[in-house]
Enzyme design. Structure first.
Site, PDB file in Angstrom:
ATOM      1  N   ILE A 151       0.823  -1.212   0.000  1.00 43.05           N
ATOM      2  CA  ILE A 151       0.000   0.000   0.000  1.00 43.05           C
ATOM      3  C   ILE A 151       0.853   1.256   0.000  1.00 43.05           C
ATOM      4  O   ILE A 151       0.342   2.359  -0.072  1.00 43.05           O
ATOM      5  CB  ILE A 151      -0.975   0.040   1.193  1.00 43.05           C
ATOM      6  CG1 ILE A 151      -0.268  -0.312   2.494  1.00 43.05           C
ATOM      7  CG2 ILE A 151      -2.161  -0.865   0.946  1.00 43.05           C
ATOM      8  CD1 ILE A 151      -1.139  -0.160   3.714  1.00 43.05           C
ATOM      9  N   GLY A 152       2.129   1.105   0.072  1.00 42.50           N
ATOM     10  CA  GLY A 152       2.913   2.329   0.035  1.00 42.50           C
ATOM     11  C   GLY A 152       4.375   2.040   0.235  1.00 42.50           C
ATOM     12  O   GLY A 152       4.785   0.911   0.511  1.00 42.50           O
TER      13      GLY A 152
ATOM     14  N   GLY B  76       7.489   3.500   2.365  1.00 44.56           N
ATOM     15  CA  GLY B  76       7.936   4.413   3.396  1.00 44.56           C
ATOM     16  C   GLY B  76       9.375   4.809   3.143  1.00 44.56           C
ATOM     17  O   GLY B  76       9.979   4.409   2.149  1.00 44.56           O
TER      18      GLY B  76
ATOM     19  N   TYR C 272      11.877   3.843   4.700  1.00 44.59           N
ATOM     20  CA  TYR C 272      12.853   2.784   4.900  1.00 44.59           C
ATOM     21  C   TYR C 272      12.342   1.416   4.494  1.00 44.59           C
ATOM     22  O   TYR C 272      12.847   0.402   4.922  1.00 44.59           O
ATOM     23  CB  TYR C 272      13.327   2.750   6.356  1.00 44.59           C
ATOM     24  CG  TYR C 272      12.219   2.769   7.363  1.00 44.59           C
ATOM     25  CD1 TYR C 272      11.523   1.611   7.682  1.00 44.59           C
ATOM     26  CD2 TYR C 272      11.873   3.943   7.997  1.00 44.59           C
ATOM     27  CE1 TYR C 272      10.509   1.619   8.597  1.00 44.59           C
ATOM     28  CE2 TYR C 272      10.845   3.968   8.927  1.00 44.59           C
ATOM     29  CZ  TYR C 272      10.173   2.795   9.221  1.00 44.59           C
ATOM     30  OH  TYR C 272       9.167   2.818  10.136  1.00 44.59           O
ATOM     31  N   GLY C 273      11.322   1.365   3.674  1.00 47.99           N
ATOM     32  CA  GLY C 273      10.861   0.064   3.231  1.00 47.99           C
ATOM     33  C   GLY C 273       9.416   0.099   2.803  1.00 47.99           C
ATOM     34  O   GLY C 273       8.734   1.111   2.946  1.00 47.99           O
TER      35      GLY C 273
ATOM     36  N   VAL D 159       5.402  -0.796   2.646  1.00 45.13           N
ATOM     37  CA  VAL D 159       4.322  -0.983   3.608  1.00 45.13           C
ATOM     38  C   VAL D 159       3.261  -1.872   2.967  1.00 45.13           C
ATOM     39  O   VAL D 159       2.886  -1.671   1.819  1.00 45.13           O
ATOM     40  CB  VAL D 159       3.677   0.368   3.984  1.00 45.13           C
ATOM     41  CG1 VAL D 159       2.709   0.167   5.129  1.00 45.13           C
ATOM     42  CG2 VAL D 159       4.730   1.381   4.349  1.00 45.13           C
TER      43      VAL D 159
ATOM     44  N   LYS E  80       5.121  -2.737   8.079  1.00 40.17           N
ATOM     45  CA  LYS E  80       6.248  -2.082   7.421  1.00 40.17           C
ATOM     46  C   LYS E  80       7.423  -3.023   7.477  1.00 40.17           C
ATOM     47  O   LYS E  80       7.861  -3.416   8.555  1.00 40.17           O
ATOM     48  CB  LYS E  80       6.627  -0.803   8.177  1.00 40.17           C
ATOM     49  CG  LYS E  80       5.771   0.375   7.857  1.00 40.17           C
ATOM     50  CD  LYS E  80       6.428   1.636   8.378  1.00 40.17           C
ATOM     51  CE  LYS E  80       5.541   2.833   8.072  1.00 40.17           C
ATOM     52  NZ  LYS E  80       6.194   4.111   8.386  1.00 40.17           N
TER      53      LYS E  80
ATOM     54  N   ASP F  71       7.268  16.537   9.973  1.00 43.21           N
ATOM     55  CA  ASP F  71       6.720  16.253   8.647  1.00 43.21           C
ATOM     56  C   ASP F  71       5.195  16.210   8.693  1.00 43.21           C
ATOM     57  O   ASP F  71       4.577  15.260   8.238  1.00 43.21           O
ATOM     58  CB  ASP F  71       7.298  14.934   8.108  1.00 43.21           C
ATOM     59  CG  ASP F  71       7.114  14.810   6.596  1.00 43.21           C
ATOM     60  OD1 ASP F  71       6.796  15.821   5.955  1.00 43.21           O
ATOM     61  OD2 ASP F  71       7.284  13.696   6.076  1.00 43.21           O
TER      62      ASP F  71
END
Lengths: 284, 165
Positions: A15-16, A18, A20-21, A23, A38, A131
């Protein structure tokens, strides 16, 4: 050697991505409950576990708040680290794109209250999110907002403390950061919250700069030289308030406009905090 | 003892921590050489004293929980230093494994250079796991710094008088 532990989760779709990896949406085996997993990818063995992953996980474990995304557990499968978090299918950016109608004042109050409470919980633990933007604010099915993505967040001991100034998405970046200050405080989150508030009203981002210089010019139109900008110059603030008032005047009540102006103070020292904002007459 | 005022922490507990035995009870590991090493290495790497203290906190916790091979003690100590730097130093100051190996072997423990990058990585992961990812910890130095930042105002101090018109 004991039996190799098997994951309690079954990965479904990605689904995405991130910092650092990847998701994944996953479900807990044997149930119909969903979670977000994640996978922490170690890109570079010589770096070890990525700093962003360490910060996000160690902070989220400390912040337990209904308006902050929850971490369920950290799992280690075949030497790979997986952070399991609650799954929320919608974020505020998607929500704003999908709903063309204007938000009611009641909904604005609820959303802002949730955002300020979540960010406030993180500020109380001496942590700057760094952020805040609609993409990182998630929406639960019942409409509760939760702050997510703590990959940029960090803890401070005393402030202002020296940090890197290259943080925050450009459109939500506070003026002191744009001017290159390395000493900043939780006030940078408050600026970003102000931008998100205005975006909820306008249904589009408040300042959409193409680059850093353009972004500064949107905030301070007749800027001469970046070195000489004095953010606590009252005239600059009056001029800036004029810009904001023009944009929002007919779209929000007086209390709401007043809160936005207090969040969007050019001078970080004058910017309102989360706990002060929650006391503001807008929420009454 | 019951104290007159509430404080954020109990000084007696801190005192007993300071007077703690010099070996890590669980596995009979001498603490002093490790502390010496962490101090030297953090100086070489230009890390703050707070980071060295944080690393000591991690190591104390870890060695009390996990039994490690005696020749790997300093591997874990060095990995704890990197982890502490990751938790609180500025990004550009954080030593990654190759730098960590180079500088931490410039101490009284040159043998650290012989460990592989993968061994450092595994040591780091083991530390993180035993700390349960809770990297923000309050060290003795943090307590001292907060004590030092307190002030005392006496009744007859000019600060306690109402400002004169």
């Amino acid at each position: 050697m004991s039996q190799i532990p098997l994951s309690k989760y079954h990965l479904l779709t990605k689904i995405g991505q991130g910092l650092y990896g990847d998701v994944y949406k996953a479900n807990i085996l044997g149930t119909d409950q969903y979670v977000a997993v994640k996978k922490i990818r170690i890109y570079d063995v010589s770096v070890g576990v990525p700093i962003t992953a360490l910060r996000e996980t160690s902070l989220l474990q400390r912040i337990q708040h209904q308006n902050v995304v929850k971490i369920l557990e950290v799992e280690k499968i075949h030497g790979q680290i997986r952070v399991v978090m609650e799954y929320l299918k919608l974020d505020l950016q998607q929500y704003l794109n999908e709903n063309k109608d204007r938000l009611s004042v009641e909904l604005l109050k609820k959303f802002m209250h949730d955002i300020l409470s979540g960010v406030g919980a993180c500020h109380r633990l001496n942590c700057i999110h760094r952020d805040i933007q609609p993409k990182n604010i998630l929406i639960q099915d019942d409409g509760t907002l939760k702050i997510g993505d703590f990959g940029s967040a960090r803890v401070f001991q005393k402030f202002p403390q020296f940090f890197t100034s290259d943080v925050c998405d450009l459109w939500y970046r506070a003026p002191e950061l744009l001017l290159g200050s390395n000493y900043y405080t939780i006030a940078i989150d408050m600026w970003a919250i102000g931008c998100v508030f205005a975006e909820l009203i306008l249904k589009q981002p408040l300042f959409q700069g193409e680059n850093e210089i353009h972004q500064v010019k949107l905030i301070i139109p007749n800027v001469q030289s970046f070195q000489t900008v004095n953010l606590n110059d009252p005239n600059l603030q009056i001029q800036f308030n004029g810009i904001i008032t023009n944009k929002l005047q007919n779209l929000i009540n007086q209390d709401g406009l007043d809160l936005i102006l207090k969040l969007l103070k050019l001078d970080p020292e004058q910017r309102i905090s989360c706990s002060q904002s929650l006391q503001h007459s807008f929420f009454r | 003892i019951k104290m007159k005022y509430n404080t954020f922490f109990n000084p007696l507990k801190i005192l007993s921590n300071i007077l703690a035995p010099l070996t890590i009870a669980q596995h009979q590991i001498a603490r002093l050489p490790i502390i010496d090493f962490l101090e030297q290495a953090s100086e070489r790497l230009n890390l703050s004293t707070n980071t060295a203290f944080l690393a000591i906190t991690y190591i104390d916790h870890f060695f009390n929980k996990v039994n490690v091979n005696e020749n790997q003690i300093f591997l874990y100590a060095a990995a704890a230093l990197m982890l502490a730097a990751k938790a609180q130093e500025l990004d550009e100051r954080i030593p990654f494994i190759s730098k960590l190996k180079r500088y931490s072997s410039m101490t009284s423990h040159p043998e650290i250079n012989n460990f592989t990058t993968q061994e450092f990585c595994n040591a780091e992961k083991a530390l993180i796991e035993s700390l349960n990812w809770k990297l923000q910890r309050i060290t003795l130095l943090d307590r001292i710094e907060s004590l030092l930042s307190f002030g005392v105002i006496d009744d007859d101090d000019s600060l306690s008088q109402p400002p004169q018109q």
